[in-house]
Design an enzyme around this catalytic site. Structure first.
Site, PDB file in Angstrom:
ATOM      1  CG  PHE A  95       2.787 119.196 -17.201  1.00  0.00           C
ATOM      2  CD1 PHE A  95       3.899 118.790 -17.932  1.00  0.00           C
ATOM      3  CD2 PHE A  95       1.719 119.752 -17.900  1.00  0.00           C
ATOM      4  CE1 PHE A  95       3.943 118.926 -19.310  1.00  0.00           C
ATOM      5  CE2 PHE A  95       1.759 119.888 -19.278  1.00  0.00           C
ATOM      6  CZ  PHE A  95       2.870 119.479 -19.983  1.00  0.00           C
ATOM      7  CG  PHE A  96       7.665 118.948 -13.429  1.00  0.00           C
ATOM      8  CD1 PHE A  96       8.680 119.078 -14.366  1.00  0.00           C
ATOM      9  CD2 PHE A  96       7.162 120.097 -12.831  1.00  0.00           C
ATOM     10  CE1 PHE A  96       9.186 120.329 -14.705  1.00  0.00           C
ATOM     11  CE2 PHE A  96       7.659 121.357 -13.158  1.00  0.00           C
ATOM     12  CZ  PHE A  96       8.670 121.474 -14.096  1.00  0.00           C
ATOM     13  CG  PHE A 198       7.888 124.132 -22.702  1.00  0.00           C
ATOM     14  CD1 PHE A 198       8.973 123.511 -22.097  1.00  0.00           C
ATOM     15  CD2 PHE A 198       7.477 125.365 -22.217  1.00  0.00           C
ATOM     16  CE1 PHE A 198       9.628 124.105 -21.022  1.00  0.00           C
ATOM     17  CE2 PHE A 198       8.130 125.967 -21.141  1.00  0.00           C
ATOM     18  CZ  PHE A 198       9.211 125.333 -20.541  1.00  0.00           C
ATOM     19  NE  ARG A 338      12.018 117.823 -14.506  1.00  0.00           N
ATOM     20  CZ  ARG A 338      11.286 116.729 -14.655  1.00  0.00           C
ATOM     21  NH1 ARG A 338      10.721 116.176 -13.596  1.00  0.00           N
ATOM     22  NH2 ARG A 338      11.116 116.171 -15.832  1.00  0.00           N
TER      23      ARG A 338
END
Length: 361
Positions: A95-96, A198, A338
Site C-alpha cells: 500500500f505504501f 486512508f 517517510r
C-alpha cells in the site's frame, strides 16, 4: 518516551518527539506493544519486497527497515496468527509503495499510466489469481497480497474487503484529479475523501482475520463498535496530516486537512496546525469514552452460548487493537523515514522512491 529500534530486539530506545507533535496522553495512557513475531515479520516483508520487485534492491537495502512499515502493523494487530500478520504486513508495505507510485504519477503527469493502473487494480482485486505474474510488479504484488488475505475468512468477508478497496481505488483517482488540477477540496469534502484514501474500513476489516472471526453486520455496525473503529482511524489520518504538513506543502500537494483549512477557512499555517491538533486530541478523548461502551457491548455478547463467547472475545480483541493503533501510529510518525523530510536532499522527493520522470511506466 520510548520506541522500538530497527534491530531484532524489542528493547525500547528514546525517541525525541517535537513539542508541536507531542501528545502526552498517548505516551501515558496508550502503552505501546509489539507482536512477538515482529523481528521475523520485518525480515520476511523485506524479502517479499525484493522478490516482488516492488522497490529497487538498493533502496530496500538502504531504506526498508528504516521506513518501519512492519513496526506499524506489528504494533496494531496484536494476537494475530503469524501467517495473518505476515499477509497484512506485506499488503501494508504494498500500500505504501502504491501510494508512492500514485504520487510520482501525479508529479510527472502520467495520467495514462495512472488510468491503466487504476483499471488493473480493480480487476486484480476481483480475480487476484489471474494477476500473480502481471508484468507490472505493483499489480502482481497486489494480487499476491490480496490472494493471501482472502484465505483466512469466508467469501462474504472477502467480498466486503473487495467492495471497500474498490472505493479506495476510486478515491485515489479523485485525489489524482484534484492534485493534477491544483484543486484543494473543502474541509468536509476532504474529510470524506480522507476516510477513503486512508482506507479506514480496510484496516478495520483486517481486525477480523487477526482475531479469527468474521463479525456479522449486527455486531460490526453496532454504534459503539463502529464509532470506536472510526475514531481510531480518524486519529491516524489526522495525526498523519499534522506530521505530513511540512512535506506536503514542500511538495505542492493539496490533500491535507491543514491545507484545506488554510485555503477555505483563511487560517494561517500556525492556526491550521492548532486546529488539526485539536481534532486529533478530540479523537483521543472521545475514544476513551466510547471504548468503555464497546467493551460493555462485548460483555453483552457473551450470552452463555459458544457463538456468544466467540463474538465477545473477537470484539474485545478488536477493540483492544483499535487502542493499539493510537500508539503504533504515533510512534511510527517519529521513527519512519517517510516523515524525516529535513534529512532529504530534496524536500519534495522522498529518497526511497523511484523518481523516474521519463515516459509512462
Amino acid at each position: 518516551m520510548h520506541a522500538f529500534p530497527h534491530g531484532t530486539t524489542a528493547t525500547p530506545t528514546a525517541i525525541a518527539v517535537p513539542p508541536s507533535l507531542r501528545l502526552p496522553v498517548i505516551e501515558a495512557a496508550f502503552p505501546r506493544q509489539l507482536h512477538p513475531y515482529w523481528p521475523k515479520l520485518q525480515e520476511t516483508t523485506r524479502t517479499w519486497l525484493l522478490e516482488k520487485r516492488l522497490m529497487p534492491a538498493d533502496k530496500v537495502e538502504e531504506y526498508a527497515d528504516g521506513l518501519c512499515y512492519t513496526d506499524l502493523m506489528a504494533g496494531y494487530y496484536l494476537g494475530a496468527p503469524d501467517e495473518v500478520l505476515q499477509a497484512i504486513a506485506d499488503y501494508s508495505a504494498w500500500f505504501f509503495v502504491w501510494d508512492d507510485r500514485h504520487d510520482r504519477d501525479i508529479v510527472h503527469g502520467r495520467a495514462g499510466a495512472w488510468r491503466r493502473l487504476r483499471g488493473l487494480l480493480h480487476t486484480a482485486l476481483d480475480s487476484p489469481g489471474d494477476h500473480l505474474h502481471h508484468e507490472d510488479t505493483l499489480v502482481a504484488g497486489f494480487a499476491d497480497s490480496v490472494r493471501r488475505l482472502y484465505a483466512f475468512l469466508p467469501a462474504t468477508w472477502n467480498a466486503r474487503f473487495a467492495r471497500h478497496f474498490h472505493t479506495v481505488i476510486e478515491a485515489y483517482d479523485r485525489e489524482f484529479h484534484n492534485r493534477t488540477r491544483g484543486i484543494v477540496p473543502g474541509v468536509e469534502e476532504y474529510l470524506e475523501l480522507r476516510r477513503l484514501t486512508f482506507a479506514h474500513w480496510i484496516w478495520t476489516d483486517l481486525l477480523e482475520p487477526s482475531s479469527g472471526c468474521e463479525l456479522p453486520d449486527a455486531v460490526r455496525k453496532h454504534p459503539a463498535y463502529r464509532r470506536a473503529a472510526l475514531l481510531s482511524q480518524e486519529f491516524a489520518a489526522w495525526y498523519n496530516d499534522l506530521c505530513s504538513l511540512p512535506k506536503e506543502i514542500a511538495g505542492d500537494e493539496v490533500h491535507n486537512l491543514g491545507i484545506s483549512l488554510i485555503t477555505h477557512h483563511s487560517l494561517t499555517l500556525e492556526e491550521a496546525i492548532g486546529e488539526v491538533r485539536r481534532r486529533v486530541e478530540e479523537c483521543i478523548t472521545e475514544f476513551l469514552a466510547v471504548e468503555r461502551d464497546a467493551l460493555r457491548f462485548a460483555d453483552e455478547l457473551a450470552d452463555g452460548t459458544v457463538r456468544g463467547k466467540e463474538l465477545s472475545g473477537a470484539v474485545r480483541a478488536n477493540v483492544g487493537n483499535m487502542r493499539n493503533w493510537f500508539s503504533s501510529v504515533y510512534w511510527f510518525h517519529h521513527e519512519s523515514g517517510r516523515y524525516m523530510v529535513d534529512s532529504w536532499d530534496d524536500r519534495s522527493t522522498p529518497p526511497y522512491v523511484n523518481n523516474e520522470a521519463a515516459g509512462e511506466k
